[in-house]
Design a protein around this motif. Structure first.
Motif, PDB file in Angstrom:
ATOM      1  N   GLN A  35     -34.729  21.534  67.945  1.00 20.42           N
ATOM      2  CA  GLN A  35     -34.543  22.081  66.601  1.00 20.42           C
ATOM      3  C   GLN A  35     -33.549  23.233  66.606  1.00 20.42           C
ATOM      4  O   GLN A  35     -32.762  23.393  65.677  1.00 20.42           O
ATOM      5  CB  GLN A  35     -35.884  22.525  66.014  1.00 20.42           C
ATOM      6  N   ARG A  36     -33.580  24.047  67.647  1.00 18.61           N
ATOM      7  CA  ARG A  36     -32.627  25.154  67.753  1.00 18.61           C
ATOM      8  C   ARG A  36     -31.202  24.615  67.875  1.00 18.61           C
ATOM      9  O   ARG A  36     -30.275  25.131  67.256  1.00 18.61           O
ATOM     10  CB  ARG A  36     -32.976  26.031  68.951  1.00 18.61           C
ATOM     11  N   SER A  37     -31.037  23.555  68.654  1.00 22.52           N
ATOM     12  CA  SER A  37     -29.723  22.940  68.808  1.00 22.52           C
ATOM     13  C   SER A  37     -29.241  22.361  67.476  1.00 22.52           C
ATOM     14  O   SER A  37     -28.071  22.525  67.108  1.00 22.52           O
ATOM     15  CB  SER A  37     -29.789  21.844  69.869  1.00 22.52           C
ATOM     16  N   ASN A  38     -30.126  21.685  66.761  1.00 18.82           N
ATOM     17  CA  ASN A  38     -29.762  21.127  65.453  1.00 18.82           C
ATOM     18  C   ASN A  38     -29.397  22.228  64.462  1.00 18.82           C
ATOM     19  O   ASN A  38     -28.446  22.093  63.688  1.00 18.82           O
ATOM     20  CB  ASN A  38     -30.901  20.288  64.888  1.00 18.82           C
ATOM     21  N   ASN A  43     -25.377  25.206  61.322  1.00 16.62           N
ATOM     22  CA  ASN A  43     -24.793  26.512  61.045  1.00 16.62           C
ATOM     23  C   ASN A  43     -23.279  26.498  61.289  1.00 16.62           C
ATOM     24  O   ASN A  43     -22.512  27.036  60.484  1.00 16.62           O
ATOM     25  CB  ASN A  43     -25.459  27.579  61.909  1.00 16.62           C
ATOM     26  N   THR A  44     -22.848  25.875  62.362  1.00 15.33           N
ATOM     27  CA  THR A  44     -21.414  25.795  62.662  1.00 15.33           C
ATOM     28  C   THR A  44     -20.683  24.974  61.602  1.00 15.33           C
ATOM     29  O   THR A  44     -19.585  25.342  61.178  1.00 15.33           O
ATOM     30  CB  THR A  44     -21.204  25.179  64.056  1.00 15.33           C
ATOM     31  N   GLN A  45     -21.282  23.874  61.159  1.00 11.82           N
ATOM     32  CA  GLN A  45     -20.660  23.055  60.116  1.00 11.82           C
ATOM     33  C   GLN A  45     -20.538  23.830  58.803  1.00 11.82           C
ATOM     34  O   GLN A  45     -19.507  23.750  58.125  1.00 11.82           O
ATOM     35  CB  GLN A  45     -21.463  21.774  59.900  1.00 11.82           C
ATOM     36  N   ALA A  46     -21.574  24.582  58.469  1.00 14.29           N
ATOM     37  CA  ALA A  46     -21.538  25.378  57.235  1.00 14.29           C
ATOM     38  C   ALA A  46     -20.490  26.478  57.336  1.00 14.29           C
ATOM     39  O   ALA A  46     -19.780  26.758  56.364  1.00 14.29           O
ATOM     40  CB  ALA A  46     -22.913  25.982  56.963  1.00 14.29           C
ATOM     41  N   LEU A  47     -20.372  27.082  58.502  1.00 11.99           N
ATOM     42  CA  LEU A  47     -19.374  28.128  58.711  1.00 11.99           C
ATOM     43  C   LEU A  47     -17.960  27.559  58.614  1.00 11.99           C
ATOM     44  O   LEU A  47     -17.076  28.183  58.033  1.00 11.99           O
ATOM     45  CB  LEU A  47     -19.608  28.792  60.068  1.00 11.99           C
ATOM     46  N   GLN A  48     -17.766  26.356  59.157  1.00 10.66           N
ATOM     47  CA  GLN A  48     -16.452  25.704  59.064  1.00 10.66           C
ATOM     48  C   GLN A  48     -16.120  25.402  57.604  1.00 10.66           C
ATOM     49  O   GLN A  48     -14.994  25.627  57.161  1.00 10.66           O
ATOM     50  CB  GLN A  48     -16.440  24.411  59.883  1.00 10.66           C
ATOM     51  N   ALA A  49     -17.086  24.916  56.850  1.00  6.85           N
ATOM     52  CA  ALA A  49     -16.853  24.622  55.433  1.00  6.85           C
ATOM     53  C   ALA A  49     -16.526  25.899  54.665  1.00  6.85           C
ATOM     54  O   ALA A  49     -15.622  25.907  53.815  1.00  6.85           O
ATOM     55  CB  ALA A  49     -18.085  23.939  54.826  1.00  6.85           C
ATOM     56  N   GLU A  50     -17.235  26.985  54.964  1.00  9.28           N
ATOM     57  CA  GLU A  50     -16.966  28.277  54.313  1.00  9.28           C
ATOM     58  C   GLU A  50     -15.559  28.767  54.641  1.00  9.28           C
ATOM     59  O   GLU A  50     -14.826  29.229  53.771  1.00  9.28           O
ATOM     60  CB  GLU A  50     -18.010  29.306  54.755  1.00  9.28           C
TER      61      GLU A  50
END
Length: 100
Positions: A35-38, A43-50
């Motif tokens: 779950q931590r890995s997911n 989080n990385t995908q959301a940061l990239q989108a931002e």
């Protein structure tokens, strides 16, 4: 015959409790790690989108190309916070042009 009251746990009872707790930990830990890995991936995908969204807004406002925008430029202009820029640099994210 007198009945004696038991006032303490026996060694066997304590061993059984420790065994059960250990077994539960062995079952739970792999799921927590997954779950931590997911969560890190999301989080990385959301940061990239931002980053991409803010870079597009900045580029449109300044009349430049999105690829020429750096995260530090976005921070100076108020599009990103210092914490976001630090996370972007930690994950080595780059501005990606969105084809619409």
């Amino acid at each position: 015959m007198k009945k004696t009251k038991m006032k303490a746990f026996t060694l066997v009872e304590m061993a059984i409790v420790i065994f059960i707790i250990s077994l539960l930990i062995l079952i739970i830990m792999p799921n927590v790690a997954k779950q931590r890995s997911n969560a890190e991936k999301v989080n990385t995908q959301a940061l990239q989108a931002e980053l991409d969204t803010q870079a597009q807004l900045y580029a449109d406002e300044k009349g430049t190309e999105m690829e020429n925008v750096a995260p530090t430029d976005l921070e100076k202009a108020g599009y990103l916070t210092a914490k976001q820029v630090a996370a972007i640099e930690k994950h080595h994210l780059k501005v990606e042009k969105n084809e619409q």
